[in-house]
Write a protein that holds these residues in place. Structure first.
Motif, PDB file in Angstrom:
ATOM      1  N   PRO A 183       0.823  -1.219   0.000  1.00 23.89           N
ATOM      2  CA  PRO A 183       0.000   0.000   0.000  1.00 23.89           C
ATOM      3  C   PRO A 183       0.851   1.260   0.000  1.00 23.89           C
ATOM      4  O   PRO A 183       1.858   1.358   0.722  1.00 23.89           O
ATOM      5  CB  PRO A 183      -0.808  -0.123   1.298  1.00 23.89           C
ATOM      6  N   GLY A 184       0.458   2.219  -0.785  1.00 22.69           N
ATOM      7  CA  GLY A 184       1.174   3.484  -0.819  1.00 22.69           C
ATOM      8  C   GLY A 184       0.691   4.466   0.223  1.00 22.69           C
ATOM      9  O   GLY A 184       1.328   5.484   0.478  1.00 22.69           O
ATOM     10  N   GLU A 185      -0.441   4.158   0.823  1.00 18.69           N
ATOM     11  CA  GLU A 185      -1.044   5.065   1.805  1.00 18.69           C
ATOM     12  C   GLU A 185      -0.773   4.577   3.218  1.00 18.69           C
ATOM     13  O   GLU A 185      -0.801   3.362   3.488  1.00 18.69           O
ATOM     14  CB  GLU A 185      -2.551   5.127   1.550  1.00 18.69           C
ATOM     15  N   GLU A 186      -0.516   5.508   4.119  1.00 18.82           N
ATOM     16  CA  GLU A 186      -0.284   5.154   5.517  1.00 18.82           C
ATOM     17  C   GLU A 186      -1.573   4.626   6.160  1.00 18.82           C
ATOM     18  O   GLU A 186      -2.683   5.009   5.766  1.00 18.82           O
ATOM     19  CB  GLU A 186       0.218   6.357   6.299  1.00 18.82           C
ATOM     20  N   ILE A 187      -1.405   3.757   7.152  1.00 18.38           N
ATOM     21  CA  ILE A 187      -2.536   3.216   7.898  1.00 18.38           C
ATOM     22  C   ILE A 187      -2.331   3.541   9.380  1.00 18.38           C
ATOM     23  O   ILE A 187      -1.268   3.266   9.945  1.00 18.38           O
ATOM     24  CB  ILE A 187      -2.672   1.695   7.703  1.00 18.38           C
ATOM     25  N   ARG A 188      -3.310   4.121   9.996  1.00 16.96           N
ATOM     26  CA  ARG A 188      -3.269   4.428  11.421  1.00 16.96           C
ATOM     27  C   ARG A 188      -3.700   3.183  12.201  1.00 16.96           C
ATOM     28  O   ARG A 188      -4.728   2.565  11.881  1.00 16.96           O
ATOM     29  CB  ARG A 188      -4.219   5.583  11.743  1.00 16.96           C
ATOM     30  N   VAL A 189      -2.920   2.812  13.189  1.00 14.26           N
ATOM     31  CA  VAL A 189      -3.256   1.675  14.047  1.00 14.26           C
ATOM     32  C   VAL A 189      -3.444   2.189  15.469  1.00 14.26           C
ATOM     33  O   VAL A 189      -2.548   2.844  16.020  1.00 14.26           O
ATOM     34  CB  VAL A 189      -2.158   0.597  14.016  1.00 14.26           C
ATOM     35  N   GLU A 190      -4.590   1.916  16.052  1.00 15.42           N
ATOM     36  CA  GLU A 190      -4.877   2.274  17.435  1.00 15.42           C
ATOM     37  C   GLU A 190      -5.421   1.044  18.156  1.00 15.42           C
ATOM     38  O   GLU A 190      -6.494   0.549  17.817  1.00 15.42           O
ATOM     39  CB  GLU A 190      -5.903   3.404  17.511  1.00 15.42           C
ATOM     40  N   VAL A 191      -4.657   0.544  19.123  1.00 15.77           N
ATOM     41  CA  VAL A 191      -5.098  -0.623  19.889  1.00 15.77           C
ATOM     42  C   VAL A 191      -4.991  -0.310  21.373  1.00 15.77           C
ATOM     43  O   VAL A 191      -4.124   0.452  21.803  1.00 15.77           O
ATOM     44  CB  VAL A 191      -4.283  -1.885  19.528  1.00 15.77           C
ATOM     45  N   ARG A 192      -5.870  -0.913  22.143  1.00 13.84           N
ATOM     46  CA  ARG A 192      -5.931  -0.666  23.579  1.00 13.84           C
ATOM     47  C   ARG A 192      -5.206  -1.779  24.317  1.00 13.84           C
ATOM     48  O   ARG A 192      -5.538  -2.964  24.178  1.00 13.84           O
ATOM     49  CB  ARG A 192      -7.377  -0.605  24.035  1.00 13.84           C
ATOM     50  N   GLY A 193      -4.152  -1.435  25.077  1.00 18.05           N
ATOM     51  CA  GLY A 193      -3.395  -2.416  25.829  1.00 18.05           C
ATOM     52  C   GLY A 193      -4.165  -2.948  27.020  1.00 18.05           C
ATOM     53  O   GLY A 193      -5.183  -2.378  27.446  1.00 18.05           O
ATOM     54  N   PRO A 194      -3.712  -4.061  27.591  1.00 19.76           N
ATOM     55  CA  PRO A 194      -4.405  -4.665  28.736  1.00 19.76           C
ATOM     56  C   PRO A 194      -4.580  -3.718  29.915  1.00 19.76           C
ATOM     57  O   PRO A 194      -5.561  -3.828  30.662  1.00 19.76           O
ATOM     58  CB  PRO A 194      -3.507  -5.854  29.098  1.00 19.76           C
ATOM     59  N   SER A 195      -3.643  -2.773  30.107  1.00 17.61           N
ATOM     60  CA  SER A 195      -3.753  -1.841  31.227  1.00 17.61           C
ATOM     61  C   SER A 195      -4.664  -0.667  30.909  1.00 17.61           C
ATOM     62  O   SER A 195      -4.896   0.187  31.769  1.00 17.61           O
ATOM     63  CB  SER A 195      -2.363  -1.310  31.603  1.00 17.61           C
ATOM     64  N   GLY A 196      -5.173  -0.606  29.683  1.00 18.27           N
ATOM     65  CA  GLY A 196      -6.050   0.478  29.275  1.00 18.27           C
ATOM     66  C   GLY A 196      -5.376   1.560  28.464  1.00 18.27           C
ATOM     67  O   GLY A 196      -6.043   2.455  27.932  1.00 18.27           O
ATOM     68  N   GLU A 197      -4.059   1.487  28.332  1.00 23.73           N
ATOM     69  CA  GLU A 197      -3.327   2.493  27.572  1.00 23.73           C
ATOM     70  C   GLU A 197      -3.576   2.310  26.074  1.00 23.73           C
ATOM     71  O   GLU A 197      -3.667   1.179  25.575  1.00 23.73           O
ATOM     72  CB  GLU A 197      -1.836   2.377  27.865  1.00 23.73           C
ATOM     73  N   LEU A 198      -3.680   3.431  25.366  1.00 27.58           N
ATOM     74  CA  LEU A 198      -3.853   3.388  23.919  1.00 27.58           C
ATOM     75  C   LEU A 198      -2.482   3.399  23.258  1.00 27.58           C
ATOM     76  O   LEU A 198      -1.670   4.288  23.500  1.00 27.58           O
ATOM     77  CB  LEU A 198      -4.668   4.582  23.433  1.00 27.58           C
ATOM     78  N   TRP A 199      -2.238   2.417  22.401  1.00 31.26           N
ATOM     79  CA  TRP A 199      -0.995   2.347  21.643  1.00 31.26           C
ATOM     80  C   TRP A 199      -1.317   2.710  20.205  1.00 31.26           C
ATOM     81  O   TRP A 199      -2.141   2.060  19.557  1.00 31.26           O
ATOM     82  CB  TRP A 199      -0.404   0.945  21.716  1.00 31.26           C
TER      83      TRP A 199
END
Length: 264
Positions: A183-199
């Motif tokens: 893919p030539g376009e960037e993809i944003r990844v947002e996942v929630r860690g077990p402690s609740g922090e957003l990565w």
């Protein structure tokens, strides 16, 4: 250069957690089938022991490791599996001790390596932190197979951040490994860690996105569960395609796992 000690510590903790899971198993439990076709619990631990020793060779003996790579190139479809088969035939106590000795030696070698050193691997050379991150990812993934075989539900930890990071960084490789255009376009990844922090990874304003729990994302990119059984969501065609083929591991594309309830 950032301090690699935290990832070394996380790898040791991940390995110790799996060790506690298998240390008291009976011979019959070591022989239980795992979700990986043809692999028992013993095969899973034997594979980790073999790969830890390969990593140790890469860190301490580059020439010896290159000789190992030549053997792998001569039998690309069976070389790694052969190591697991040989180890799985050992008595459980001997196999467990082999794994412990190998990972302890690797831990020491990584911690005492010169700062900034890079080591050969089956792909591009790796830093000590990258080597440890890869070992953590494999330890967690194969530990998941062991847990599934034993019917154990593991409590996820924020060590999953390392697995997420590899999965994100391996996006382009997953496409290339299947002969698909990257893919030539960037993809944003947002996942929630077990402690609740957003990565989060990638530009905030990207039009294509992947979101969900970190645990589910890790199960997806290590191909330990089918996308249909996970709460990972995609927005955009490239992001959607990526979730169908994601892999955090080097080598050819894996077959993945069938959806729950699938037959045949």
């Amino acid at each position: 250069m950032s301090d690699p000690t935290p990832v070394f510590d996380d790898l040791r903790e991940e390995s110790d957690e799996l060790d506690r899971l298998v240390a008291g198993l009976s011979p019959g439990q070591w022989a239980l089938a795992t979700p990986a076709p043809g692999w028992s619990v013993a095969h899973q631990i034997a594979h980790l022991a073999w790969t830890d020793r390969s990593a140790l060779l890469a860190v301490t003996d580059a020439d010896g490791f290159h000789a190992l790579v030549e053997k792998a190139l001569a039998a690309p479809d069976s070389f790694v599996d052969q190591g697991a088969e040989e180890g799985a035939r050992l008595p459980p106590g001997e196999l467990l001790e082999r794994w412990r000795e190998g990972r302890t030696a690797l831990d020491k070698a990584l911690r005492t390596a010169p700062p900034g050193a890079r080591f050969p691997w089956y792909g591009p050379p790796m830093s000590g932190a990258s080597m440890a991150t890869g070992r953590l990812m494999e330890t967690w993934a194969h530990g998941q197979d062991v847990a599934d075989a034993l019917g154990v539900v593991r409590t996820p930890t924020d060590r999953l951040r390392h697995v997420v990071r590899i999965g994100v960084r391996a996006r382009d490789f997953a496409f290339a490994a299947r002969g698909l255009p990257v893919p030539g376009e960037e993809i944003r990844v947002e996942v929630r860690g077990p402690s609740g922090e957003l990565w989060a990874y990638g530009p905030e304003d990207a039009s294509q996105r992947v979101t969900g729990p970190a645990l589910d994302f890790c199960l997806l990119v290590t191909q330990r569960a089918h996308r249909a059984d996970l709460a990972v969501r995609a927005e955009g065609p490239d992001a959607d395609r990526w979730l169908d083929i994601a892999q955090a591991f080097a080598g050819p594309p894996g077959a993945g796992r069938a959806p729950k309830g699938a037959t045949g």
